[in-house]
Design a protein around this motif. Structure first.
Motif: not given
Length: 561
Positions: A15, A19, A27, A29-30, A32, A52, A54, A56, A92
């Protein structure tokens, strides 16, 4: 526990790298450590395991993999749309954990901040309501506009997504639009509320090459114009290469590789990724002998469909306008063209299966098929069979595989007893790569590629001379597609089969066909040897098809060697 900790640490490193590539400190959307379990009668089944990644802001990120890899389940988890699923980990969105959000909070996010377009808009739209009313409903729910304001905005979005005649199409029912128009309308509905993230699940599957190109260009333009992020779910690697900034490869519910798109295609680390990239169709054709006899000959094939207009009016649609063709024993004739070009209608008309008003001369191994009565035609049909595009709908869900494959033997080989029929079914299943245990199972217990093998077995068990293959690989992953094409090639070599291969996938027809005919508006615009036609097309329409093919575009851009 140590293994789990190491896995999560590795996910954190990925991750962090993602990024950096995305160039964003926070980001949009993450995801995890996401795991998804489906509840079944026998217990929970894990289909996504510790995923996992992300996305951006303004980034185009792709999740790729074969059917069953977990990519669509992972994407649906972002909005918690999986039925009977248990989740663990974190998702997230702008810092908010969606897995901990209430259903009321999610309703405020779905469609407004995160929107989704689905693989098959025909099933995603309500068939009883107009396209426009369904877009208006979304706008009213999330934007709080009046009916008149929402209607104006819906028409504006249809125009923005390049739906022709948006005011008229606003009142159309889903079935009244073409596949490309339905997909555009689905995009219009998804973007109506200006989402920050668009999830696109297989947005170009089963669309012809020109419509694919248009949809990809449309998504690309809208993404830049609106500044939204796109999470693309697909098994179409040429699409990923042309569209995505970064890509993650999934296998067995886990991410096995994640990298910037250019770097991943140039130097994949994982053997599985390399296998996916290398799974494009390969030409492995045996040449047709110069003295091979003609098996099928058709002249001036026409087909009209008549529909009513009002109480007394009627409209005649010319689906085929005087098509001529011939096919030798052991030869594959490819039929290509856009949706609506008449290629499927031609295949059905040659077998006298078209529902429209057909005419023309058809000779099969010297017999005038177009003049045969029902009884002799039924007897002759053992020698020409068809494999349909969709193995989900062409196999009866209420019959076992043994009954499906053996049904034709009961009709066309009545001299065989039950044991002989079973032996024939087992033999043909093994020939297509399935074992005898498949006989007592039902179609829903098999993958898409396996179902297509069953459909091929059903046709081949009768030992036909001709197979009409109507888009047999369009809904399959690249690796499964290659397996099915190799199977068809080996069957042709062993049994001397002739194929009519109907497709909009130019890479597939280039690999499979000895000769090609190109159709447009019910007519043949060009025909000839496959290699010669692809190397030097004469017709402007053929050149347009080749230019619209993502595979062709990428092949031209790739350096030699």
């Amino acid at each position: 526990m140590a293994e789990r900790k190491n896995s999560r640490t590795g996910g954190a490193k990925r991750r962090a790298a993602a990024s950096t590539v995305a160039g964003a400190s926070a980001p949009l959307l993450e995801v995890d450590g996401l795991s998804v379990d489906f509840r079944t009668a026998s217990g929970a089944v894990r289909v996504v395991d510790d995923v996992s990644f992300s996305v951006g802001r303004g980034e185009k990120f792709a999740l790729v993999g074969e059917s069953g890899s977990g990519k669509t389940v992972s994407a649906l988890s972002v909005l918690r749309l999986n039925v009977d699923a248990g989740y663990s980990g974190q998702i997230r969105f702008e810092g908010r954990d969606l897995l901990a959000a209430s259903e009321r909070q999610l309703r405020g996010i779905r469609g407004r901040e995160i929107a989704m377009i689905f693989q098959e808009p025909m099933t995603a739209f309500n068939p009883l309501y107009s396209i426009g009313n369904q877009i208006v409903e979304t706008i009213e729910r999330h934007e709080g506009l009046s009916r008149a304001q929402a209607t104006r905005k819906a028409i504006e979005m249809l125009a923005r997504t390049r739906v022709s005649e948006p005011e008229r199409r606003f009142s159309s029912l889903p079935h009244q639009l073409s596949g490309g128009q339905r997909q555009r309308a689905m995009i219009a509905m998804a973007l109506a509320c200006g989402p920050k993230l668009l999830i696109a699940d297989e947005p170009t599957t089963a669309l012809d090459v020109t419509i694919q190109r248009q949809i990809v260009a449309l998504l690309d333009d809208l993404q830049r114009e609106l500044g939204m992020a796109v999470l693309l779910i697909t098994h179409d690697l040429p699409l990923v290469r042309a569209f995505a900034d970064r890509v993650a490869v999934m296998k067995g519910g886990r991410i096995v590789e994640q990298e910037a798109t250019g770097a991943l295609f140039a130097a994949p680390r994982e053997p599985y990724t390399r296998m996916l990239i290398d799974s494009r169709p390969v030409r492995e054709l045996e040449p047709v002998p110069a003295d091979a006899p003609i098996l099928l000959e058709a002249s001036q094939i026409r087909c009209n469909f008549v529909s009513r207009r009002g109480w007394f009016g009627r409209h005649v649609f010319e689906a085929l306008r005087g098509v001529d063709l011939n096919l030798a024993r052991g030869e594959t004739l490819g039929i290509v063209g856009e949706s609506g070009s008449g290629k499927t209608t031609l295949g059905l008309a040659l077998l006298r299966l078209a529902t429209g008003d057909s005419s023309g001369t058809i000779r099969f191994d010297g017999t005038r098929v177009d003049e045969l009565a029902r009884a002799p035609l039924r007897a002759l049909r053992r020698r020409f069979q068809i494999v349909f595009q969709d193995p989900y709908n062409s196999l009866s869900p209420r019959m076992t595989v043994g009954r499906i494959v053996g049904e034709g033997l009961e009709l066309h080989r009545p001299e065989l007893d039950a044991d002989a029929r079973r032996d024939a079914v087992v033999a043909v299943l093994e020939e297509v790569g399935l074992d005898a245990s498949a006989m007592d199972r039902y179609p829903h217990e098999f993958s898409g590629g396996q179902r297509q093998r069953i459909a091929i077995a059903r046709a081949v068990v009768l030992e036909p001379d001709l197979l009409v293959l109507d888009e047999p690989t369009s809904a399959l992953d690249v690796s499964v597609q290659r397996q099915v094409l190799r199977l068809l090639g080996s069957l042709q070599r062993r049994h001397g089969l002739s194929y009519i291969f109907i497709t909009h996938d130019l890479a597939v027809v280039r690999a499979m066909a000895h000769r090609v005919i190109v159709m447009k508006d019910g007519e043949v615009v060009e025909s000839g040897d496959a290699d010669e036609l692809f190397a030097a097309p004469r017709a402007d329409y053929t050149r347009a098809l080749l230019a619209a093919s993502l595979d062709h575009e990428i092949a031209r851009a790739r350096p030699a060697g």
